[in-house]
Structure formats: structure tokens, C-alpha cells
Design a protein around this motif. Sequence first.
Motif, PDB file in Angstrom:
ATOM      1  N   SER A 209      65.824   8.962 -82.508  1.00  0.00           N
ATOM      2  CA  SER A 209      65.133   8.624 -80.566  1.00  0.00           C
ATOM      3  C   SER A 209      63.788   8.442 -80.040  1.00  0.00           C
ATOM      4  N   LYS A 210      63.830   8.147 -79.525  1.00  0.00           N
ATOM      5  CA  LYS A 210      62.507   8.152 -78.305  1.00  0.00           C
ATOM      6  C   LYS A 210      63.257   9.322 -76.857  1.00  0.00           C
ATOM      7  N   ILE A 211      62.542   9.414 -76.685  1.00  0.00           N
ATOM      8  CA  ILE A 211      62.758  11.448 -75.842  1.00  0.00           C
ATOM      9  C   ILE A 211      61.561  11.336 -74.643  1.00  0.00           C
ATOM     10  N   ILE A 212      61.506  11.031 -73.032  1.00  0.00           N
ATOM     11  CA  ILE A 212      60.867  10.534 -72.440  1.00  0.00           C
ATOM     12  C   ILE A 212      61.330  11.662 -71.612  1.00  0.00           C
ATOM     13  N   ALA A 213      59.811  12.454 -70.936  1.00  0.00           N
ATOM     14  CA  ALA A 213      60.335  13.460 -70.524  1.00  0.00           C
ATOM     15  C   ALA A 213      59.473  13.281 -68.955  1.00  0.00           C
ATOM     16  N   VAL A 214      61.045  14.190 -68.442  1.00  0.00           N
ATOM     17  CA  VAL A 214      59.945  14.055 -67.329  1.00  0.00           C
ATOM     18  C   VAL A 214      60.270  14.838 -65.815  1.00  0.00           C
ATOM     19  N   HIS A 215      60.125  14.743 -64.682  1.00  0.00           N
ATOM     20  CA  HIS A 215      60.889  16.060 -63.813  1.00  0.00           C
ATOM     21  C   HIS A 215      59.571  17.611 -64.139  1.00  0.00           C
ATOM     22  N   MET A 216      58.085  16.990 -63.995  1.00  0.00           N
ATOM     23  CA  MET A 216      56.786  17.224 -64.724  1.00  0.00           C
ATOM     24  C   MET A 216      56.011  17.633 -63.260  1.00  0.00           C
ATOM     25  N   GLU A 217      55.422  18.569 -62.952  1.00  0.00           N
ATOM     26  CA  GLU A 217      54.271  19.003 -62.485  1.00  0.00           C
ATOM     27  C   GLU A 217      54.658  18.457 -60.775  1.00  0.00           C
ATOM     28  N   ALA A 218      55.665  18.049 -60.337  1.00  0.00           N
ATOM     29  CA  ALA A 218      55.754  17.575 -59.317  1.00  0.00           C
ATOM     30  C   ALA A 218      56.040  18.568 -57.809  1.00  0.00           C
ATOM     31  N   VAL A 219      56.768  19.453 -58.877  1.00  0.00           N
ATOM     32  CA  VAL A 219      57.747  20.120 -57.311  1.00  0.00           C
ATOM     33  C   VAL A 219      56.979  21.721 -57.580  1.00  0.00           C
ATOM     34  N   ASN A 220      56.882  22.825 -56.680  1.00  0.00           N
ATOM     35  CA  ASN A 220      56.306  24.315 -56.637  1.00  0.00           C
ATOM     36  C   ASN A 220      56.546  24.999 -58.582  1.00  0.00           C
ATOM     37  N   HIS A 221      57.684  25.067 -58.314  1.00  0.00           N
ATOM     38  CA  HIS A 221      58.503  25.931 -59.202  1.00  0.00           C
ATOM     39  C   HIS A 221      58.403  25.688 -60.571  1.00  0.00           C
ATOM     40  N   TRP A 222      57.779  24.429 -60.931  1.00  0.00           N
ATOM     41  CA  TRP A 222      57.778  23.292 -62.883  1.00  0.00           C
ATOM     42  C   TRP A 222      57.006  24.494 -63.663  1.00  0.00           C
ATOM     43  N   THR A 223      56.808  25.193 -64.886  1.00  0.00           N
ATOM     44  CA  THR A 223      56.526  26.491 -65.307  1.00  0.00           C
ATOM     45  C   THR A 223      55.460  25.484 -67.395  1.00  0.00           C
ATOM     46  N   LEU A 224      56.021  23.928 -66.872  1.00  0.00           N
ATOM     47  CA  LEU A 224      55.391  23.322 -68.082  1.00  0.00           C
ATOM     48  C   LEU A 224      55.187  22.473 -67.650  1.00  0.00           C
ATOM     49  N   SER A 225      53.745  22.030 -68.244  1.00  0.00           N
ATOM     50  CA  SER A 225      52.896  20.891 -68.249  1.00  0.00           C
ATOM     51  C   SER A 225      53.099  19.976 -69.263  1.00  0.00           C
ATOM     52  N   ARG A 226      52.397  19.246 -68.682  1.00  0.00           N
ATOM     53  CA  ARG A 226      52.339  17.717 -69.280  1.00  0.00           C
ATOM     54  C   ARG A 226      51.638  18.047 -71.307  1.00  0.00           C
ATOM     55  N   GLU A 227      50.556  18.252 -70.385  1.00  0.00           N
ATOM     56  CA  GLU A 227      49.639  18.902 -71.944  1.00  0.00           C
ATOM     57  C   GLU A 227      50.685  20.020 -72.757  1.00  0.00           C
ATOM     58  N   GLU A 228      51.063  20.721 -72.360  1.00  0.00           N
ATOM     59  CA  GLU A 228      51.718  22.060 -72.556  1.00  0.00           C
ATOM     60  C   GLU A 228      52.526  21.716 -74.086  1.00  0.00           C
ATOM     61  N   LEU A 229      53.724  20.730 -73.360  1.00  0.00           N
ATOM     62  CA  LEU A 229      54.410  19.622 -74.547  1.00  0.00           C
ATOM     63  C   LEU A 229      53.977  19.064 -74.425  1.00  0.00           C
ATOM     64  N   LYS A 230      53.513  18.220 -74.960  1.00  0.00           N
ATOM     65  CA  LYS A 230      52.682  17.345 -75.864  1.00  0.00           C
ATOM     66  C   LYS A 230      52.021  18.102 -76.902  1.00  0.00           C
ATOM     67  N   SER A 231      51.276  19.078 -76.935  1.00  0.00           N
ATOM     68  CA  SER A 231      50.399  19.845 -77.534  1.00  0.00           C
ATOM     69  C   SER A 231      52.215  20.296 -78.200  1.00  0.00           C
ATOM     70  N   PHE A 232      52.738  21.178 -78.019  1.00  0.00           N
ATOM     71  CA  PHE A 232      53.984  21.176 -79.050  1.00  0.00           C
ATOM     72  C   PHE A 232      54.601  20.629 -79.369  1.00  0.00           C
ATOM     73  N   SER A 233      54.616  19.632 -79.068  1.00  0.00           N
ATOM     74  CA  SER A 233      55.097  17.939 -79.997  1.00  0.00           C
ATOM     75  C   SER A 233      54.460  17.697 -80.658  1.00  0.00           C
ATOM     76  N   ASN A 234      53.238  18.018 -81.031  1.00  0.00           N
ATOM     77  CA  ASN A 234      52.589  17.605 -81.832  1.00  0.00           C
ATOM     78  C   ASN A 234      52.204  18.769 -82.806  1.00  0.00           C
ATOM     79  N   GLU A 235      52.415  20.013 -82.296  1.00  0.00           N
ATOM     80  CA  GLU A 235      52.216  21.360 -83.209  1.00  0.00           C
ATOM     81  C   GLU A 235      54.164  21.760 -84.093  1.00  0.00           C
ATOM     82  N   LYS A 236      55.260  20.879 -83.864  1.00  0.00           N
ATOM     83  CA  LYS A 236      56.631  20.739 -84.397  1.00  0.00           C
ATOM     84  C   LYS A 236      56.685  19.512 -85.057  1.00  0.00           C
TER      85      LYS A 236
END
Length: 253
Positions: A209-236
Motif C-alpha cells: 500500500s501507499k501510506i500518506i503521513a499527515v497531521h505534521m508540524e501544524a500544532v504545538n504538541h507535535w514531536t515527529l518532523s517530516r524530515e525525521e519520518l522520511k529519514s526513518f523510512s529510508n533506514e527501515k
Amino acid sequence: MNIHQIRNATIVVEYAGKKFLIDPMLAEQGTYPPFPNAPRQDQNNPLVSLPTSIDRIIQDVDAVIVTHLHADHWDDSAKKALPKDIKIFSQNEEDATEIQNDGFQNVEVLHEDTVFEGIQLIKTKGQHGRGEILKMTGLVCGIVFKHSSEKTLYVAGDTVWYEEVQTTIETHEPEIIVVNAGDNQFYEGGSLVMGKDDVHEVYKAAPSSKIIAVHMEAVNHWTLSREELKSFSNEKGFSSNLLVPDDGEAYSF
């Protein structure tokens, strides 16, 4: 199918010829105070501006889906902007009553067998965190979209990875999955929505499946950035399955 990331969990889904607005938070940048007991107490919400005008976002929308009533999914600006006769789907009678109390006249509760203009809308379960925090976060839902002319779409909503998400994937075999993946947290209580390990679990359950990640970096209590998630997906090794849209970006399937 076209999926247009607006901001936070707000997306516009064009599916089988109909246009759905999901979880509209339409306020201007900085309108609301920050969520308390969380990072970035010096920044008001939303943290970023809308990528386009409200008029363009709501233009020709056939129905609105509100997965739950938290202010970052259904805000005063959306209530003001949307026509009071627009079709709105809510997760339960309690939410429907609140939406009706805001003046909306065409509110329907989602079920597992809801049909709208020939499109199956299947309410799915979600868990907005783990453990004690659930007493505060309350009930949420997701939605599976099905139509003979389209791929199956699963919009998971504000949920962490848990057995009901796995069951939904096994039952409906969605080819497209939208996850709320900012790993939003307060200082106590842990993840409220998916973090990077949760997204990895979604991939393992649905490796084609294609997974689309949203709900990111838009309200103050986020802790996972887009770049960190992209980097993690590369590693895994699942970066080819993962899409991490910027606000305003859209995909067609």
C-alpha cells in the motif's frame, strides 16, 4: 482519486466523483492558544498558515467528515465558513448533536454500512493514545472509502497503532492509507497519534500500500518532523511506500 493535504489533519479527498473535506481546521495561523502541558508554549495554533484560501478549500465540497471534535480537527473557523446545509458525517450521536447545535442541519452519524452517492463509507475504530490518557482524549474514528471505480482508501484518523488498525487493514485491504503521524504528545501520557514506529507497523501490515503521513508540524504538541519520518523510512526500507506531503501538496491514484 485525489488526496490534497491542506494542513494538520485537514485533507480534501476527491473520490468516485465526489469531494470530501475531512477534519477541517481552517483558522489563520496563530489564532488559538497553544495546547497546555506540551512543547512550544510560546507559539499559538495553528503554527503555520493555510496553503490556499478557505474559499478554495471548501469550494464544491459534497460532504464533510468530522472524525472527532477536538479543536485541531473541527474549529470555529470551519464552523463559520461552511454552509449550514452542507452534508456532515460525525462519528456518533453525541458529536452529531454538538454539530447540530452549531447550526448545521444535515448531519448524519457514520456506521459500518453508510453509503453516500454510491460510495461506501465504513466507520473504523481508533485509539487516541494509550492507557490513562484515553480518559481525556475520548472517542475517535477513521473511515474506509470503497467504490467499484476506485482503489480502497483508509483514513485512519487520530489513532496510534493497535490491534483494531491491524484488523481494519486485514479486513479491507486498502491500497491507500492516510495516517496522522506527528507523534503529538503532552509532557505526560505518551503518543496521541502515530509516531515513526507506528507508521512502520502500518507498512508491515500493508507492504504493497501507499501510506500518506499527515497531521505534521501544524500544532504545538507535535514531536515527529517530516524530515525525521522520511529519514526513518529510508533506514527501515519503506521510503518507496511512504508519502509525506507538504501543506498544499496533492496526489492522484
